[in-house]
Enzyme design. Structure first.
Site, PDB file in Angstrom:
ATOM      1  N   ARG A 108       0.867  -1.190   0.000  1.00  0.00           N
ATOM      2  CA  ARG A 108       0.000   0.000   0.000  1.00  0.00           C
ATOM      3  C   ARG A 108       0.889   1.220   0.000  1.00  0.00           C
ATOM      4  NH1 ARG A 108      -5.081   2.098   3.494  1.00  0.00           N
ATOM      5  NH2 ARG A 108      -6.020   0.549   2.124  1.00  0.00           N
ATOM      6  N   HIS A 135      -7.401   0.567  -6.359  1.00  0.00           N
ATOM      7  CA  HIS A 135      -7.648  -0.154  -5.096  1.00  0.00           C
ATOM      8  C   HIS A 135      -8.407  -1.449  -5.421  1.00  0.00           C
ATOM      9  CE1 HIS A 135      -7.777  -0.880  -0.943  1.00  0.00           C
ATOM     10  NE2 HIS A 135      -8.711  -0.047  -0.544  1.00  0.00           N
ATOM     11  N   ASP A 231     -17.095   7.888  -1.639  1.00  0.00           N
ATOM     12  CA  ASP A 231     -15.790   7.775  -0.976  1.00  0.00           C
ATOM     13  C   ASP A 231     -15.435   9.170  -0.454  1.00  0.00           C
ATOM     14  OD1 ASP A 231     -13.261   6.935  -0.145  1.00  0.00           O
ATOM     15  OD2 ASP A 231     -12.391   6.930  -2.158  1.00  0.00           O
TER      16      ASP A 231
HETATM   17  N1  NVA Z   1      -9.806   7.228  -1.710  1.00  0.00           N
HETATM   18  C1  NVA Z   1      -9.452   6.814  -0.389  1.00  0.00           C
HETATM   19  C2  NVA Z   1      -9.708   5.346  -0.200  1.00  0.00           C
HETATM   20  C3  NVA Z   1      -9.425   4.828   1.189  1.00  0.00           C
HETATM   21  C4  NVA Z   1      -9.688   3.358   1.321  1.00  0.00           C
HETATM   22  C5  NVA Z   1      -7.999   7.154  -0.104  1.00  0.00           C
HETATM   23  O1  NVA Z   1      -7.156   6.875  -0.967  1.00  0.00           O
HETATM   24  O2  NVA Z   1      -7.706   7.697   0.957  1.00  0.00           O
HETATM   25  N1   CP Z   2     -11.166   0.528   2.701  1.00  0.00           N
HETATM   26  C1   CP Z   2      -9.874   0.503   3.065  1.00  0.00           C
HETATM   27  O1   CP Z   2      -8.956   0.257   2.276  1.00  0.00           O
HETATM   28  O2   CP Z   2      -9.682   0.756   4.390  1.00  0.00           O
HETATM   29  P1   CP Z   2      -8.273   0.972   5.109  1.00  0.00           P
HETATM   30  O3   CP Z   2      -7.697   2.260   4.577  1.00  0.00           O
HETATM   31  O4   CP Z   2      -8.611   1.046   6.571  1.00  0.00           O
HETATM   32  O5   CP Z   2      -7.383  -0.192   4.787  1.00  0.00           O
END
Ligand code: NVA
Ligand code: CP
Length: 314
Positions: A108, A135, A231
């Site tokens: 990540r 994602h 989101d």
């Molecule tokens: N768009 C959000 C998704 C979090 C799971 C981010 O990248 O922070």
């Molecule tokens: N939805 C998701 O990826 O959550 P986290 O950022 O907590 O891993």
């Protein structure tokens, strides 16, 4: 043709066929049922899995960790402060070192290029746990959740409301285009999906039969929707954009008025979480009977388990 994902990385669902996506959802459902019945096959016994996190995480980290434990593997959490990745050592070198020790790597972080390099140089399966662009594991959890609630996925109307150029919008558009799910983004023009990703998805949709639409009219978009998804307005790393995003996206809040505009009493409200209640979604919609957000969160674990088992067990 039977599906074989042994050795395959999940960097983006662009690289997966419709059959492979449905195979992973079926496998996740099967592993979920087995866990509920106390059956643990330990499909990843004696395997070691590296979990690299440049950005914070609750669901993704916990899902990978619990899935490894359930399947007999050892998860090793490596935050950006624990390893040299990209600082004292090139991504290529770290990848080759980790590939000599681990059987799989989750990443990540910010750059899609880094997760691609890890896959290219490590020689082991690499799984994208979120980048600025994509994602994919979240989409698999969302698809499993939809199927559990609606009994089907293909042919439904899925509407994403909010930031149309973030990782979730991209990932959902790719997944829907591949899986034959009709997908609409409702977003201000300034935040419409980039043309390269839109064009790729339109190509995928020609094969799957999905319709892909982009609009700035949220009420038209949600009419007859089966799913309304949103989101956060500022993704991780974009915290300094808060003011401009609030201005652009406040009209796109998912509230009761928007849910009603679907004219579907069985519409699902979905969100990858974490949510900022009072911004992209109101508290009452989040807590309403339409909301399946915690089913999605649970399904992160079952689907991530399926992805790892499929690429390690074969
Ligand atoms: N768009 C959000 C998704 C979090 C799971 C981010 O990248 O922070
Ligand atoms: N939805 C998701 O990826 O959550 P986290 O950022 O907590 O891993």
């Amino acid at each position: 043709m039977s599906v074989n994902l042994k050795g395959k990385s999940l960097l983006t669902l662009k690289d997966f066929s419709k059959e492979e996506i449905y195979y992973l959802i079926d496998l996740a459902a099967e592993l979920k049922e087995k866990k509920k019945n106390g059956i643990f096959e330990k499909n990843m016994k004696n395997k070691n899995i590296a979990l690299i996190f440049e950005k914070p995480s609750t669901r993704t980290r916990c899902a990978f960790t619990v899935a490894c434990n359930d399947e007999g593997a050892h998860p090793e959490y490596l935050s950006k402060n624990d390893i040299q990745l990209g600082h004292k050592e090139s991504v290529e070198d770290t990848a080759r070192v980790l590939g000599r020790m681990f059987d799989g790597i989750e990443f990540r972080g910010f750059s899609q290029e880094v997760v691609e390099k890890l896959a290219k140089y490590s020689g082991v399966p690499v799984w994208n746990g979120l980048t600025d662009d994509d994602h994919p594991t979240q989409v698999l959890a969302d698809f499993l959740t939809i199927r559990e609630h609606l009994g089907k996925l293909e042919g439904i109307k899925f509407v994403y409301v909010g930031d149309g150029r973030n990782n979730m919008s991209n990932a959902l558009m790719i997944g829907c285009a591949k899986a034959g799910v009709n997908f609409t983004v409702a977003s201000p023009k300034e935040l419409w999906p980039k043309s390269d990703i839109l064009n790729i998805c339109k190509k995928f949709s020609e094969e799957s039969g999905a319709e892909i639409n982009v609009t700035d009219n949220k009420f038209d978009a949600v009419k007859n929707a089966d799913v309304i998804y949103t989101d956060v307005w500022c993704s991780m790393g974009e915290e300094n954009k808060s003011e401009e995003r609030i201005k652009l996206l406040s009209p796109y809040q998912v509230n009761n008025e928007l849910i009603k505009a679907s004219e579907n009493e069985k519409v699902l409200f979905m969100h990858c979480l974490p949510a900022v209640k009072g911004k992209e979604v109101t508290e009452d919609v989040f807590e309403s009977k339409y909301s399946v957000v915690f089913d999605e969160a649970e399904n992160r674990m079952h689907t991530i388990k399926a992805v790892m088992v499929a690429s390690i067990r074969g």
